[in-house]
Design an enzyme around this catalytic site. Structure first.
Site, mmCIF file in Angstrom:
data_model
loop_
_atom_site.group_PDB
_atom_site.id
_atom_site.type_symbol
_atom_site.label_atom_id
_atom_site.label_comp_id
_atom_site.label_asym_id
_atom_site.label_seq_id
_atom_site.Cartn_x
_atom_site.Cartn_y
_atom_site.Cartn_z
ATOM 1 N N CYS A 153 0.823 -1.207 0.000
ATOM 2 C CA CYS A 153 0.000 0.000 0.000
ATOM 3 C C CYS A 153 0.860 1.261 0.000
ATOM 4 O O CYS A 153 0.383 2.335 -0.333
ATOM 5 C CB CYS A 153 -0.965 -0.009 1.169
ATOM 6 S SG CYS A 153 -0.243 -0.554 2.699
ATOM 7 N N ASN A 154 2.120 1.135 0.392
ATOM 8 C CA ASN A 154 2.963 2.319 0.459
ATOM 9 C C ASN A 154 3.942 2.476 -0.692
ATOM 10 O O ASN A 154 4.567 3.520 -0.831
ATOM 11 C CB ASN A 154 3.770 2.319 1.752
ATOM 12 C CG ASN A 154 2.938 2.795 2.910
ATOM 13 O OD1 ASN A 154 2.085 3.645 2.731
ATOM 14 N ND2 ASN A 154 3.179 2.242 4.070
ATOM 15 N N ARG A 155 4.123 1.416 -1.458
ATOM 16 C CA ARG A 155 5.092 1.523 -2.537
ATOM 17 C C ARG A 155 4.774 0.561 -3.674
ATOM 18 O O ARG A 155 4.125 -0.466 -3.474
ATOM 19 C CB ARG A 155 6.513 1.274 -2.026
ATOM 20 C CG ARG A 155 6.759 -0.135 -1.486
ATOM 21 C CD ARG A 155 8.155 -0.276 -0.938
ATOM 22 N NE ARG A 155 8.336 0.524 0.246
ATOM 23 C CZ ARG A 155 9.166 1.561 0.323
ATOM 24 N NH1 ARG A 155 9.904 1.886 -0.701
ATOM 25 N NH2 ARG A 155 9.261 2.248 1.434
ATOM 26 N N SER A 158 10.536 3.042 5.216
ATOM 27 C CA SER A 158 9.098 2.863 5.436
ATOM 28 C C SER A 158 8.460 4.113 5.991
ATOM 29 O O SER A 158 9.127 5.015 6.470
ATOM 30 C CB SER A 158 8.871 1.729 6.432
ATOM 31 O OG SER A 158 9.336 0.536 5.901
ATOM 32 N N GLU A 171 9.314 -0.559 11.122
ATOM 33 C CA GLU A 171 8.135 -1.430 11.216
ATOM 34 C C GLU A 171 8.430 -2.785 10.575
ATOM 35 O O GLU A 171 9.284 -2.892 9.691
ATOM 36 C CB GLU A 171 6.916 -0.756 10.582
ATOM 37 C CG GLU A 171 7.120 -0.262 9.158
ATOM 38 C CD GLU A 171 6.384 -1.103 8.141
ATOM 39 O OE1 GLU A 171 5.905 -2.171 8.537
ATOM 40 O OE2 GLU A 171 6.323 -0.699 6.982
ATOM 41 N N GLN A 193 6.404 -5.017 8.948
ATOM 42 C CA GLN A 193 5.645 -5.563 7.828
ATOM 43 C C GLN A 193 6.446 -5.644 6.527
ATOM 44 O O GLN A 193 6.385 -6.646 5.837
ATOM 45 C CB GLN A 193 4.424 -4.686 7.549
ATOM 46 C CG GLN A 193 3.253 -4.965 8.437
ATOM 47 C CD GLN A 193 2.297 -3.791 8.391
ATOM 48 O OE1 GLN A 193 2.403 -2.859 9.157
ATOM 49 N NE2 GLN A 193 1.373 -3.846 7.466
ATOM 50 N N GLN A 221 6.804 -8.315 3.389
ATOM 51 C CA GLN A 221 6.203 -8.029 2.085
ATOM 52 C C GLN A 221 7.227 -8.179 0.958
ATOM 53 O O GLN A 221 6.902 -8.682 -0.116
ATOM 54 C CB GLN A 221 5.601 -6.620 2.093
ATOM 55 C CG GLN A 221 4.311 -6.544 2.895
ATOM 56 C CD GLN A 221 3.899 -5.117 3.218
ATOM 57 O OE1 GLN A 221 4.740 -4.229 3.343
ATOM 58 N NE2 GLN A 221 2.608 -4.893 3.387
ATOM 59 N N GLY A 273 -12.109 -6.372 7.325
ATOM 60 C CA GLY A 273 -11.050 -6.991 6.532
ATOM 61 C C GLY A 273 -10.170 -7.824 7.442
ATOM 62 O O GLY A 273 -9.852 -7.423 8.560
ATOM 63 N N GLY A 298 -7.070 -9.177 6.573
ATOM 64 C CA GLY A 298 -5.776 -9.390 5.920
ATOM 65 C C GLY A 298 -4.627 -9.337 6.908
ATOM 66 O O GLY A 298 -4.828 -9.307 8.118
#
Lengths: 420, 268
Positions: A50-52, A109, A114, A116, A120, A189, A191
């Site tokens: 979602c960020n990149r 990030s 973080e 995550q 990913q 959600g 996820g």
């Protein structure tokens, strides 16, 4: 051979643009294959979070390839390159290697440190392995990136405090409600991000959680972990009548909640404050709902604000991590980008000479049997291996020669390696 | 001798201590060191105790009628504001309000020591015991309303910042919205109780002076109007959806309007 990164992230592009470029997981395999089908790209990988949205590639002709990859990214969602270009960054060689190390180590990030992003990137690599779009160079690059990420996690305190987009969201909720333990939370959600958020809420003492999902079985799976009740997405309105904090992170093309519906909800709630955290890309909630009184809406970009206020104490640790990344990146650049081609070219040159001479000699010794011919061939192989053994060992081992680019240049000149 | 204001050194010590405490609260906000607010709170509490002692001895020394001069009234209001602030500190660990409430207390304290505001209530009015009771309740009510107002303003600023995604700075250290909301309404209810008692005792005063409970002068009508406004507001705010920003905005506007109207009527 060149290492290339082309992409955009939360710093260079708004969520409205990033959501357009998000690669559909179902089409990732096909997209990866299209990437390596580009003329100049040998190996490729796509990180889409979602960020990149980033493309990591190993290419034969760096400059032209950057343009090729930029066009490829623009074509992903039929966006014009002109509109996209201001948001894109490109890195080559050492800069590209450093960038990937920083991304995997979570230094690039939204919330530095973080956890995550590391997962990913690993997932993106796994997908590329499955699609068979990786090779020797990309494999080495990514393995090294994961090694560096692990080293930074253990050697610096940059990841010790649990901070991520999820925890930043929880912190915001605390700014509105104070003590969260008595608050009702709705999680839309189920996820990966949603699960993380749930963990943060648990540590704040939250026990009343409603978990909503299109797939009720998925919601039940989370509910079985001991937190809250599972609902299907159809009961959204009913749940929102009493929820205080709503965390949305579901993949949807259309917003699941608009302004009018929310206004109706607020009347039923007697206008008690409600806090929406929209972690989804594309966005789950219509941004117009924040114009309503007592409705607070933060999307993934807005979380940057909260993150910044937490960041100060992490920055000194991040500084240490940056030094580590810099050291690792230049070592890797020297060892792989310079040393591997030199050694490979050296081996190739010697082998070519050996084969040529062997062919000529065996042509003259036609009376030899198959076994004898093979023995001679093995003998030449052994001679070449023995000659190269020590130089290769020295070039590969840790020492002054390994990082001395002059040595590599000298070898190339001495053996005319560039002519091959 | 109510006409001569005793500028006793004691009150100056109290004022100095409040200023010192305010400085410490400012330093706390700048440097973020908890020890600074702990020191500030201790100074405030010590100053408050001294304030209580001096105010008490001043009252005894002056005897009836009390509250005839701006010195008496402003000292009382200043004391009540600081007292409410200290109470909030212990109840909610609400140090950040010190930056606003303590200076508010300071303003009244300084006003009492200057000749900026001058009035002199006619002595014969205040010789009636109803007058003293009435005025004490009204001024305590005013101080508590003032706290509610200030907390409401902080809420509105904080709410605006959260809504418009602005973080950092001084307001970073202020309490969550829900607690601000809670303090605002709690002090509004308490202030309302004092205000109600003030109106009733005002009626008693009127009765004993002129023989009727309600004379119908502008000030009385205004007081009734204000009372009805807050009574309706406090009763209807939940059912009418006047919660959060909307409710606090309404109560703050109401308070400011009443405050200015009273000041205006006082000058007539």
């Amino acid at each position: 051979m060149e290492h290339i990164v082309v992409g955009l992230n939360h710093k260079t592009a708004p969520v409205s643009l990033r959501e357009k470029l998000a690669v559909d997981p179902a089409k990732l395999d096909q997209t990866l294959k299209a990437l390596v089908n580009l003329d100049c790209v040998d190996e490729g990988l796509i990180v889409s979070t979602c960020n990149r949205m980033e493309v990591y590639a190993v290419a034969r002709n760096g400059y032209h390839c950057v343009q090729g990859i930029e066009n490829f990214v623009a074509d992903l969602n039929h966006l014009g390159l002109d509109a996209l270009k201001p948001h894109l960054y490109e890195y080559r060689e050492l800069d590209a290697i450093r960038h990937v190390f920083r991304v995997a180590s979570s230094l690039d990030s939204l919330v530095v440190g973080e956890a995550q992003i590391s997962g990913q990137v690993k997932e993106a690599y796994r997908k590329a392995l499955e699609a068979r779009t990786t090779g020797l160079f990309l494999n080495r690059w990514m393995h090294r990136a994961f090694f560096v990420a692990k080293k930074i996690r253990t050697d610096t305190k940059v990841s010790q405090k649990k901070v991520s987009v999820g925890s930043a969201a929880v912190e915001l909720a605390k700014k509105i409600f104070g003590d969260l333990s008595s608050k009702k939370v709705a999680l839309i959600g189920a996820g990966e991000v949603a699960e993380l958020v749930l963990g943060y809420l648990e540590s704040e003492g939250v026990y009343d959680v409603s978990i909503l999902n299109r797939n009720i079985e998925k919601a039940r799976g989370l509910a079985d972990l001991g937190l809250g009740e599972a609902y299907s997405l159809d009961s959204l309105e009913e749940v929102l009548h009493s929820a205080d904090v709503v965390i949305a992170s579901v993949s949807t093309a259309q917003p699941i909640l608009g302004r009018e519906k929310t206004a109706g909800l607020m009347a039923v709630r007697k206008h008690r404050p409600i806090f929406f955290i929209d972690l989804g890309v594309p966005r789950n909630l219509d941004s117009a709902i924040q114009t309503l009184s007592n409705v607070y809406l933060y999307n993934i970009d807005d979380l940057q604000e909260v993150v910044d206020s937490n960041m100060t104490e992490r920055l000194s640790e991040a500084g240490k991590a940056e030094i580590l990344v810099e050291k690792e990146a230049s070592q890797f650049y020297e060892s792989v980008v310079r040393q591997v081609p030199t050694i490979a070219a050296l081996g190739k040159k010697f082998d070519t000479i050996r084969r040529r001479e062997l062919e000529r000699t065996l042509g003259k010794l036609s009376h030899l049997g198959e076994d004898e011919k093979k023995a001679v061939e093995r003998c030449t192989e052994a001679i070449v291996d023995k000659i190269l053994h020590d130089p290769v060992l020295i070039l590969k081992s840790e020492g002054p020669l390994r990082h001395d680019s002059g040595v590599h240049e000298l070898l190339k000149k001495l053996f005319r390696l560039d002519d091959e | 001798m109510p006409a001569t204001i005793s500028y006793s050194n004691g009150f100056l010590v109290v004022l100095g201590s409040y200023i010192l405490a305010t400085v410490f609260y400012c330093l706390r906000s700048i440097f973020g060191k908890k020890i600074l607010s702990a020191i500030a709170l201790r100074i405030t509490v010590a100053a408050l105790i001294i304030h209580a002692i001096f105010l008490g001895s001043h009252l005894l020394e002056q005897g009836y009628p009390f509250l005839v001069s701006p010195f008496d009234t402003f000292q009382l209001v200043s004391f009540c504001v600081v007292f409410t602030f200290v109470l909030l500190c212990f109840l909610y660990r609400f140090f950040a309000t010190g930056l606003i409430l303590l200076p508010a207390g300071l303003v009244f304290n300084i006003l009492s020591l200057t000749t900026l505001v001058r009035y002199r209530a006619p002595g014969h009015f205040l010789e009636n015991p109803w007058a003293f009771i009435h005025l004490v309740f009204v001024f305590i009510g005013l101080a508590v309303f003032m706290v509610s107002f200030v907390v409401g303003i902080i809420y509105l600023i904080q709410e605006y910042r959260i809504k418009h995604k602005k973080t950092g700075g001084l307001f970073e250290r202020f309490p969550p919205l829900e607690i601000l909301d809670h303090i605002h309404y709690r002090s509004l209810y308490i202030g309302f109780v004092f205000f109600t008692i003030g109106i009733i005792t005002g009626g008693g005063w009127s009765k004993s002076m002129v023989g009727v409970y309600v004379t119908g002068d502008l000030k009385q009508l205004l007081s009734f109007g204000a009372w009805i406004f807050f009574a309706l507001f406090l009763n209807l705010r939940v059912s009418r959806g006047w919660v959060g920003r909307r409710g606090i905005l309404l109560s703050c506007i109401g308070f400011a309007a009443v405050f200015f109207l009273f000041t205006w009527v006082q000058r007539l």
